[in-house]
Enzyme design. Sequence first.
Site, mmCIF file in Angstrom:
data_model
loop_
_atom_site.group_PDB
_atom_site.id
_atom_site.type_symbol
_atom_site.label_atom_id
_atom_site.label_comp_id
_atom_site.label_asym_id
_atom_site.label_seq_id
_atom_site.Cartn_x
_atom_site.Cartn_y
_atom_site.Cartn_z
ATOM 1 C CE LYS A 63 39.761 51.914 40.851
ATOM 2 N NZ LYS A 63 38.349 51.602 40.783
ATOM 3 N N GLY B 202 37.954 45.435 39.848
ATOM 4 C CA GLY B 202 37.451 46.757 40.251
ATOM 5 C C GLY B 202 38.386 47.475 41.208
ATOM 6 C CG LEU B 203 40.211 45.772 44.044
ATOM 7 C CD1 LEU B 203 40.851 44.573 44.739
ATOM 8 C CD2 LEU B 203 39.668 46.751 45.090
ATOM 9 N N GLY B 204 41.622 48.423 40.174
ATOM 10 C CA GLY B 204 42.580 49.219 39.403
ATOM 11 C C GLY B 204 43.987 48.644 39.338
ATOM 12 N N GLY B 205 44.124 47.332 39.445
ATOM 13 C CA GLY B 205 45.458 46.727 39.514
ATOM 14 C C GLY B 205 46.334 47.000 38.296
ATOM 15 C CG ASP C 157 40.510 53.903 37.354
ATOM 16 O OD1 ASP C 157 39.766 54.901 37.454
ATOM 17 O OD2 ASP C 157 40.115 52.732 37.470
#
Length: 283
Positions: free
Chosen positions: A12, A99-102, A137
């Site tokens: 995300k 910061g990509l919500g992995g 998240d």
Amino acid sequence: MKNALRILAPAKINLFLRVIRKRPDGYHDLSSLMCTVGLYDVLTIAPGGSAIQVTCGHPQVPEDERNLAWRAADLFFSRSGVRSGVRISITKHIPVAAGLGGGSSDAAAVLLALNRLRGNPFPVPDLMALGRRLGADIPYLIYRKPALAAGIGDRLKPFDGLPRAPVVLVNPGIEVSTAWVYKNLNLRLTKQPKQLNYSSFGNEKFSFATGLHNDLEAVTLPRFPVIREVKAKLADLGARGTLMSGSGPTVFGIFADMRTAREAKGRLAGQGPWRVFLTHLLA
Ligand code: ATP
């Protein structure tokens, strides 16, 4: 539960992120515009045995109960009242701590997969409420469609003002701790208006040229000049807008067309430790 299920877990990005306040429970209330992008971890969920087993093979990702996917399975079993075992294999494509919500997306995918394998005992809103217990998240990464987010990021309203635009993601290969970013955020310096709604974007359409904003850049840009450098390069290469996603350090550029985005990706790939991905908004 019988068959194994293969499920994709998308990354995300936050196209807009304002931090409203720190809450007594340590989380922050946000106002955000969130969207998933076509960069995925791949998970295989195979019910069986008596324990939860996670294999991942990524040096930065634990395979025990610290893994968010492990914790999602554990939570699902304890809440559904039927404890059994499951083997979860994760192939990471989403950069870790970026910061990509992995990790959150892996957990969301496990909740979605176990729910499906069990015949959907939890309606989606209940599954999202379950995910919220593990991370802010996760409800969004169960929901997955473009959304305006409030609360800690878990109160979601669908947003249909986004086109399926090409995106170049650049992970500059530095480590930025989310806790450090929030600790150094001066909430008094962030500007009004903080609340976000449809009218914030005029005519319900989001402008990539003027609408992208992230309060957390005020913390990371001065401390990590490479983030500013990536933004400048993406802009030079034709991005309509650039922004750091979440607490960083990944930066994204939104492009008007795939050809320009592909050229930008080609020019940026191979620059030292930078990892560059070409994809599009899942709008
Ligand atoms: P956040 O902004 O919530 O910190 P992020 O996208 O920046 O998320 P993640 O990739 O989720 O970061 O990783 C954060 C930390 O979580 C890492 O230190 C990692 O070791 C741990 N972690 C636990 N489970 C996972 C997972 N399934 N995938 C990636 N990281 C995981």
